[in-house]
Write a protein that holds these residues in place. Structure first.
Motif, PDB file in Angstrom:
ATOM      1  N   CYS A  16       8.111  71.552  43.477  1.00 55.94           N
ATOM      2  CA  CYS A  16       8.409  70.171  43.857  1.00 55.94           C
ATOM      3  C   CYS A  16       9.846  70.083  44.375  1.00 55.94           C
ATOM      4  O   CYS A  16      10.732  70.782  43.890  1.00 55.94           O
ATOM      5  N   ASP A  17      10.072  69.197  45.349  1.00 55.51           N
ATOM      6  CA  ASP A  17      11.396  69.106  45.976  1.00 55.51           C
ATOM      7  C   ASP A  17      12.386  68.201  45.229  1.00 55.51           C
ATOM      8  O   ASP A  17      13.505  68.000  45.705  1.00 55.51           O
ATOM      9  N   ASP A  18      12.032  67.687  44.048  1.00 55.18           N
ATOM     10  CA  ASP A  18      12.989  66.897  43.267  1.00 55.18           C
ATOM     11  C   ASP A  18      14.202  67.777  42.941  1.00 55.18           C
ATOM     12  O   ASP A  18      14.038  68.881  42.410  1.00 55.18           O
ATOM     13  N   GLN A  19      15.400  67.330  43.278  1.00 55.31           N
ATOM     14  CA  GLN A  19      16.655  68.062  43.066  1.00 55.31           C
ATOM     15  C   GLN A  19      16.813  69.294  43.967  1.00 55.31           C
ATOM     16  O   GLN A  19      17.771  70.036  43.842  1.00 55.31           O
ATOM     17  N   ASN A  79       6.043  65.904  38.005  1.00 56.78           N
ATOM     18  CA  ASN A  79       5.556  64.548  38.293  1.00 56.78           C
ATOM     19  C   ASN A  79       5.509  64.358  39.807  1.00 56.78           C
ATOM     20  O   ASN A  79       6.025  63.384  40.332  1.00 56.78           O
ATOM     21  N   CYS A  80       4.912  65.299  40.506  1.00 56.91           N
ATOM     22  CA  CYS A  80       4.956  65.343  41.968  1.00 56.91           C
ATOM     23  C   CYS A  80       3.555  65.441  42.563  1.00 56.91           C
ATOM     24  O   CYS A  80       2.592  65.700  41.863  1.00 56.91           O
ATOM     25  N   ASP A  81       3.507  65.268  43.871  1.00 59.51           N
ATOM     26  CA  ASP A  81       2.308  65.522  44.652  1.00 59.51           C
ATOM     27  C   ASP A  81       2.704  66.524  45.732  1.00 59.51           C
ATOM     28  O   ASP A  81       3.890  66.733  45.992  1.00 59.51           O
ATOM     29  N   HIS A  82       1.747  67.131  46.390  1.00 61.54           N
ATOM     30  CA  HIS A  82       2.053  68.174  47.370  1.00 61.54           C
ATOM     31  C   HIS A  82       2.847  67.672  48.581  1.00 61.54           C
ATOM     32  O   HIS A  82       3.423  68.485  49.306  1.00 61.54           O
ATOM     33  N   ILE A  83       2.934  66.371  48.778  1.00 64.89           N
ATOM     34  CA  ILE A  83       3.783  65.850  49.851  1.00 64.89           C
ATOM     35  C   ILE A  83       5.257  66.166  49.569  1.00 64.89           C
ATOM     36  O   ILE A  83       6.112  66.092  50.450  1.00 64.89           O
TER      37      ILE A  83
END
Length: 161
Positions: A16-19, A79-83
């Protein structure tokens, strides 16, 4: 360049791209043995993956040798989706988009798995970055005929390595 995927606990998954930032990209490029200018890309820049999202909240300092040494969520906790799949560019080199992160218990069976058709290697050179081009096909390594061979073909092989 490409979407970053990791192998953990017997399965491939995305991050996931968070951070996600250039310090994380620097570690990915280093782990893959690539130099160049690391650039983090977000929002599924290289397309959405499928299957599990295995890592989230990755926060590298930029000095680590592998993503496994970076601060991150627990494996599979996200807590992500593939987007939101993370990507990396190691300009001017092309990054193979899968990384091998595994525990010692997972090591040996994975490394003994069959090679993928079309895998390339260099053989007989004075260093790992030169030699005769060989391709894995139908269970054997074979050579590539030089008829019509150009710098463009060499660039493709270098990117595959």
């Amino acid at each position: 360049e490409g979407r970053v995927e990791v192998y953990h606990d017997g399965k491939w998954g995305t991050i996931c791209d968070d951070q996600w930032d250039d310090r994380d990209a620097e570690v990915v490029c280093r782990q893959l043995g690539l130099s160049g200018t690391p650039k983090a890309l977000s929002w599924a820049h290289y397309g959405q993956g499928s299957g599990p999202i295995l890592l989230d909240e990755v926060q590298c300092s930029g000095n680590e040798l592998s993503l496994d040494q970076c601060k991150k969520s627990d494996w599979g906790q996200q807590n992500c989706d593939h987007i939101e799949d993370a990507g990396v560019s190691c300009d001017p080199f092309t990054v193979v988009h899968r990384l091998f992160l595994f525990s010692p218990a997972e090591c040996c069976p994975f490394l003994l798995s069959p090679l993928a058709e079309g895998t390339v290697r260099l053989a007989g050179g004075r260093s790992p970055s030169e030699g005769r081009v060989e391709v894995y096909y139908n269970g054997d390594w074979g050579t590539v005929c030089d008829d019509g061979w150009t710098d463009l073909g060499a660039q493709v092989v270098c990117r595959q390595l």
